[in-house]
Design a protein around this motif. Structure first.
Motif, PDB file in Angstrom:
ATOM      1  N   SER A   1      69.957  35.682  79.162  1.00  0.00           N
ATOM      2  CA  SER A   1      68.940  36.661  80.060  1.00  0.00           C
ATOM      3  C   SER A   1      67.497  36.815  79.312  1.00  0.00           C
ATOM      4  CB  SER A   1      69.752  37.985  80.008  1.00  0.00           C
ATOM      5  OG  SER A   1      69.860  38.745  78.803  1.00  0.00           O
ATOM      6  N   GLU A   2      67.413  36.106  78.307  1.00  0.00           N
ATOM      7  CA  GLU A   2      65.974  36.206  77.540  1.00  0.00           C
ATOM      8  C   GLU A   2      64.972  35.208  78.550  1.00  0.00           C
ATOM      9  OE1 GLU A   2      64.047  38.144  75.459  1.00  0.00           O
ATOM     10  OE2 GLU A   2      65.886  37.750  74.338  1.00  0.00           O
ATOM     11  N   SER A   3      64.485  35.934  79.448  1.00  0.00           N
ATOM     12  CA  SER A   3      64.052  35.094  80.623  1.00  0.00           C
ATOM     13  C   SER A   3      62.631  34.576  80.094  1.00  0.00           C
ATOM     14  CB  SER A   3      63.852  36.157  81.850  1.00  0.00           C
ATOM     15  OG  SER A   3      63.004  37.241  81.597  1.00  0.00           O
ATOM     16  N   LEU A   4      61.940  34.992  79.172  1.00  0.00           N
ATOM     17  CA  LEU A   4      60.712  34.558  78.611  1.00  0.00           C
ATOM     18  C   LEU A   4      60.619  34.565  77.302  1.00  0.00           C
ATOM     19  CD1 LEU A   4      57.715  33.385  79.456  1.00  0.00           C
ATOM     20  CD2 LEU A   4      57.044  35.938  79.606  1.00  0.00           C
ATOM     21  N   GLY A   5      60.460  36.088  76.969  1.00  0.00           N
ATOM     22  CA  GLY A   5      60.401  36.078  75.636  1.00  0.00           C
ATOM     23  C   GLY A   5      58.760  36.369  75.159  1.00  0.00           C
ATOM     24  N   LEU A   6      58.179  37.239  76.013  1.00  0.00           N
ATOM     25  CA  LEU A   6      56.765  37.406  75.553  1.00  0.00           C
ATOM     26  C   LEU A   6      56.372  37.722  74.457  1.00  0.00           C
ATOM     27  CD1 LEU A   6      54.007  37.938  77.113  1.00  0.00           C
ATOM     28  CD2 LEU A   6      54.537  40.406  77.618  1.00  0.00           C
ATOM     29  N   VAL A   7      57.294  38.412  73.493  1.00  0.00           N
ATOM     30  CA  VAL A   7      56.977  38.679  71.786  1.00  0.00           C
ATOM     31  C   VAL A   7      56.843  37.423  71.301  1.00  0.00           C
ATOM     32  CG1 VAL A   7      59.355  38.660  71.344  1.00  0.00           C
ATOM     33  CG2 VAL A   7      57.730  39.953  70.054  1.00  0.00           C
ATOM     34  N   GLY A   8      57.372  36.248  71.857  1.00  0.00           N
ATOM     35  CA  GLY A   8      57.105  35.058  70.971  1.00  0.00           C
ATOM     36  C   GLY A   8      55.613  34.371  71.331  1.00  0.00           C
ATOM     37  N   LEU A   9      55.289  34.739  72.384  1.00  0.00           N
ATOM     38  CA  LEU A   9      54.126  34.187  72.870  1.00  0.00           C
ATOM     39  C   LEU A   9      53.112  35.015  72.156  1.00  0.00           C
ATOM     40  CD1 LEU A   9      54.379  33.709  76.783  1.00  0.00           C
ATOM     41  CD2 LEU A   9      53.544  32.019  75.118  1.00  0.00           C
ATOM     42  N   GLU A  10      53.353  36.405  71.989  1.00  0.00           N
ATOM     43  CA  GLU A  10      52.229  37.289  71.405  1.00  0.00           C
ATOM     44  C   GLU A  10      52.142  36.714  69.711  1.00  0.00           C
ATOM     45  OE1 GLU A  10      53.077  41.133  74.156  1.00  0.00           O
ATOM     46  OE2 GLU A  10      54.267  40.799  72.424  1.00  0.00           O
ATOM     47  N   ALA A  11      53.285  36.492  69.133  1.00  0.00           N
ATOM     48  CA  ALA A  11      53.180  36.025  67.931  1.00  0.00           C
ATOM     49  C   ALA A  11      52.407  34.734  67.755  1.00  0.00           C
ATOM     50  CB  ALA A  11      54.654  35.832  67.448  1.00  0.00           C
ATOM     51  N   MET A  12      52.767  33.781  68.595  1.00  0.00           N
ATOM     52  CA  MET A  12      52.022  32.557  68.666  1.00  0.00           C
ATOM     53  C   MET A  12      50.478  32.901  68.615  1.00  0.00           C
ATOM     54  SD  MET A  12      54.521  30.267  71.070  1.00  0.00           S
ATOM     55  CE  MET A  12      53.285  29.295  71.413  1.00  0.00           C
ATOM     56  N   ALA A  13      50.192  33.745  69.745  1.00  0.00           N
ATOM     57  CA  ALA A  13      48.775  34.077  69.657  1.00  0.00           C
ATOM     58  C   ALA A  13      48.298  34.831  68.649  1.00  0.00           C
ATOM     59  CB  ALA A  13      48.455  35.169  70.987  1.00  0.00           C
ATOM     60  N   CYS A  14      48.715  35.211  67.694  1.00  0.00           N
ATOM     61  CA  CYS A  14      48.332  35.884  66.349  1.00  0.00           C
ATOM     62  C   CYS A  14      48.420  34.725  65.136  1.00  0.00           C
ATOM     63  CB  CYS A  14      49.226  37.147  65.733  1.00  0.00           C
ATOM     64  SG  CYS A  14      48.902  38.444  67.185  1.00  0.00           S
ATOM     65  N   GLY A  15      48.935  33.462  65.332  1.00  0.00           N
ATOM     66  CA  GLY A  15      48.879  32.342  64.338  1.00  0.00           C
ATOM     67  C   GLY A  15      50.337  32.433  63.632  1.00  0.00           C
ATOM     68  N   ALA A  16      51.400  33.074  64.083  1.00  0.00           N
ATOM     69  CA  ALA A  16      52.681  32.917  63.393  1.00  0.00           C
ATOM     70  C   ALA A  16      53.289  31.604  64.030  1.00  0.00           C
ATOM     71  CB  ALA A  16      53.557  34.213  63.665  1.00  0.00           C
ATOM     72  N   ILE A  17      53.996  30.949  63.031  1.00  0.00           N
ATOM     73  CA  ILE A  17      54.701  29.714  63.684  1.00  0.00           C
ATOM     74  C   ILE A  17      56.085  30.291  64.189  1.00  0.00           C
ATOM     75  CG2 ILE A  17      55.997  27.609  63.178  1.00  0.00           C
ATOM     76  CD1 ILE A  17      53.720  27.169  61.210  1.00  0.00           C
ATOM     77  N   VAL A  18      56.552  30.121  65.375  1.00  0.00           N
ATOM     78  CA  VAL A  18      57.632  30.839  66.123  1.00  0.00           C
ATOM     79  C   VAL A  18      58.769  29.669  66.189  1.00  0.00           C
ATOM     80  CG1 VAL A  18      58.657  31.672  68.309  1.00  0.00           C
ATOM     81  CG2 VAL A  18      56.289  32.029  67.649  1.00  0.00           C
ATOM     82  N   VAL A  19      60.137  29.955  65.542  1.00  0.00           N
ATOM     83  CA  VAL A  19      61.037  29.616  65.866  1.00  0.00           C
ATOM     84  C   VAL A  19      62.223  30.193  66.599  1.00  0.00           C
ATOM     85  CG1 VAL A  19      63.184  28.683  64.275  1.00  0.00           C
ATOM     86  CG2 VAL A  19      60.941  28.855  63.350  1.00  0.00           C
ATOM     87  N   SER A  20      62.795  29.449  67.715  1.00  0.00           N
ATOM     88  CA  SER A  20      63.584  30.218  68.598  1.00  0.00           C
ATOM     89  C   SER A  20      64.947  29.087  68.963  1.00  0.00           C
ATOM     90  CB  SER A  20      62.793  30.405  69.833  1.00  0.00           C
ATOM     91  OG  SER A  20      63.645  31.339  70.621  1.00  0.00           O
ATOM     92  N   SER A  21      65.582  29.274  69.995  1.00  0.00           N
ATOM     93  CA  SER A  21      66.939  28.482  70.285  1.00  0.00           C
ATOM     94  C   SER A  21      66.551  28.079  71.575  1.00  0.00           C
ATOM     95  CB  SER A  21      67.961  29.666  70.426  1.00  0.00           C
ATOM     96  OG  SER A  21      67.792  30.727  71.174  1.00  0.00           O
ATOM     97  N   SER A  22      67.394  26.904  71.911  1.00  0.00           N
ATOM     98  CA  SER A  22      67.592  26.256  72.989  1.00  0.00           C
ATOM     99  C   SER A  22      68.062  27.189  74.236  1.00  0.00           C
ATOM    100  CB  SER A  22      67.994  25.115  73.063  1.00  0.00           C
ATOM    101  OG  SER A  22      69.351  25.187  72.481  1.00  0.00           O
ATOM    102  N   GLY A  23      67.996  26.945  75.636  1.00  0.00           N
ATOM    103  CA  GLY A  23      68.809  27.517  76.569  1.00  0.00           C
ATOM    104  C   GLY A  23      68.282  29.031  76.712  1.00  0.00           C
ATOM    105  N   THR A  24      67.120  29.501  76.339  1.00  0.00           N
ATOM    106  CA  THR A  24      66.630  30.786  76.516  1.00  0.00           C
ATOM    107  C   THR A  24      65.131  30.697  77.135  1.00  0.00           C
ATOM    108  OG1 THR A  24      65.962  31.165  74.192  1.00  0.00           O
ATOM    109  CG2 THR A  24      68.043  32.011  74.790  1.00  0.00           C
ATOM    110  N   GLY A  25      64.321  31.640  77.425  1.00  0.00           N
ATOM    111  CA  GLY A  25      63.209  31.888  77.819  1.00  0.00           C
ATOM    112  C   GLY A  25      62.105  31.026  77.083  1.00  0.00           C
ATOM    113  N   PRO A  26      62.186  31.171  75.690  1.00  0.00           N
ATOM    114  CA  PRO A  26      60.994  30.758  74.679  1.00  0.00           C
ATOM    115  C   PRO A  26      61.036  29.004  75.136  1.00  0.00           C
ATOM    116  CG  PRO A  26      61.968  32.477  73.619  1.00  0.00           C
ATOM    117  CD  PRO A  26      62.868  32.327  75.127  1.00  0.00           C
TER     118      PRO A  26
END
Length: 361
Positions: free
Chosen positions: A270-295
């Motif tokens: 149900s993690e349809s997008l994961g806006l927080v991941g995009l916000e972290a990326m915008a601030c320069g953090a390297i994002v690690v997430s899982s397959s089969g979800t919004g990110p």
């Protein structure tokens, strides 16, 4: 032109980040020339307060949808927020339904029960708004006869680049009590089942001795917070993990700008997008997430971040350790690619597309 927004999630002074994307979408609709009335339920500290808030919400919403005229009614999280539509007696009310997560993909038996109100709202909807192409695929599996031309993809208000932006060498935030001598690996989410806080703590336990020059930042609150606190204590991780509760967007962006890596280990489909991941990326953090979800819809593995499949605490720890060992030149390259990707999700782009969408309804 007046618009009625119905939602059971909205920020409050006590919980400024809870449902912040709803507030951001309101701002976009307002900037498209509409005057907004919002009927909402904010996060409560007791079941009694929550019950009273819902009773008030239902009664006021039923009165407004039946006796006041609006250009359209915009409903977030229809599994709960669309219940007043059962008492809609007027015809020709334009309805826009914005589905976000477990209102379509249930996580609990309660979600399964309330999803019937999402089904009912979709049948009445003039248009449906979804956060990502990933979620559109899930939506069409459940509602194959729904007109695809009435679906609008919009990333939950988008990323406000005035708040979320990279600032090199920005560890000058004494109020955060984060020392310059460490690098940081972060996590920010509601502390709920399936959101990955437990995987994050497992990862911390794997890495505390392998990465002595790193510390770990955890932001969030929720129903499983007591369990989290107990694990921090039993595993003796308190001196390695700096924990914050709910933070507003400006405070959260300060955290993100300090991070080397941001962990987004949600296992919820149900993690349809994961806006927080995009916000972290915008601030320069390297994002690690899982397959089969919004990110997965905005992270290209190895290019704009990293996708792990299958995601376990061991695979998460391994990937984060690998990232810690790559050169600063390579990290800069990933951050640059990620920032370019985020531009497609900026509030400016989202607002322009939203204005075009609203002009056609």
């Amino acid at each position: 032109m007046n618009v009625l927004v119905l939602t059971n999630m909205y920020p409050s002074r006590e919980y400024p980040y809870y449902g912040i994307f709803v507030k951001n979408i309101n701002k976009i609709i307002n900037e498209c020339g509409y005057t907004i009335e919002t009927e909402c339920v904010v996060k409560a500290n007791s079941k009694f307060q929550k019950t009273l808030a819902y009773i008030r919400y239902f009664l006021v919403s039923i009165v407004k949808i039946n006796f006041k005229k609006y250009a359209f009614v915009y409903i977030h999280y229809p599994a709960f927020s669309a219940i007043p539509l059962l008492f809609l007696m007027r015809r020709n009310v334009k309805l826009i339904v914005n589905i976000h997560g477990n209102d379509l993909v249930p996580e609990t038996l309660k979600d399964v029960f309330f999803r019937k109100f999402t089904d009912s709202a979709v049948k009445k909807a003039n248009n449906v708004v979804l956060p990502s192409e990933y979620f559109k695929h899930i939506f069409m599996e459940r509602y194959p006869s729904f007109d695809k031309n009435k679906i609008f993809i919009s990333p939950s208000g988008g990323v406000d680049k005035k708040i979320f932006y990279p600032t090199p060498n920005s560890i000058d935030n004494n109020h955060l009590k984060l020392s310059r001598k460490y690098k940081y690996i972060g996590f920010a989410s509601r502390i709920e089942k399936g959101k990955g806080w437990d995987l994050y703590l497992d990862m911390v336990e794997h890495l505390v001795h392998k990465l002595p020059n790193y510390r770990f930042v955890l932001v969030g609150s929720g129903s499983e917070e007591a369990a989290l606190e107990a694990q921090l204590h039993s595993r003796k991780l308190e001196k390695y993990v700096i924990k914050f509760g709910y933070l507003d967007q400006c405070e959260l962006s300060e955290i993100f700008r300090l991070l080397d890596v941001f962990c987004f280990p949600s296992l919820r489909k149900s993690e349809s997008l994961g806006l927080v991941g995009l916000e972290a990326m915008a601030c320069g953090a390297i994002v690690v997430s899982s397959s089969g979800t919004g990110p997965e819809s905005y992270i290209t593995d190895g290019e704009t971040g990293f996708i792990i499949s299958p995601l376990t605490s061991e695979s998460l720890a391994k990937k984060v350790f690998e990232i810690s060992q790559i050169s600063e030149t390579e990290k800069t390259k990933i951050r640059s690619s990620a920032y370019k990707k985020v531009k497609c999700y900026s509030t400016e782009v989202v607002e322009k597309n939203f204005a075009s969408f609203l002009s056609q309804i």
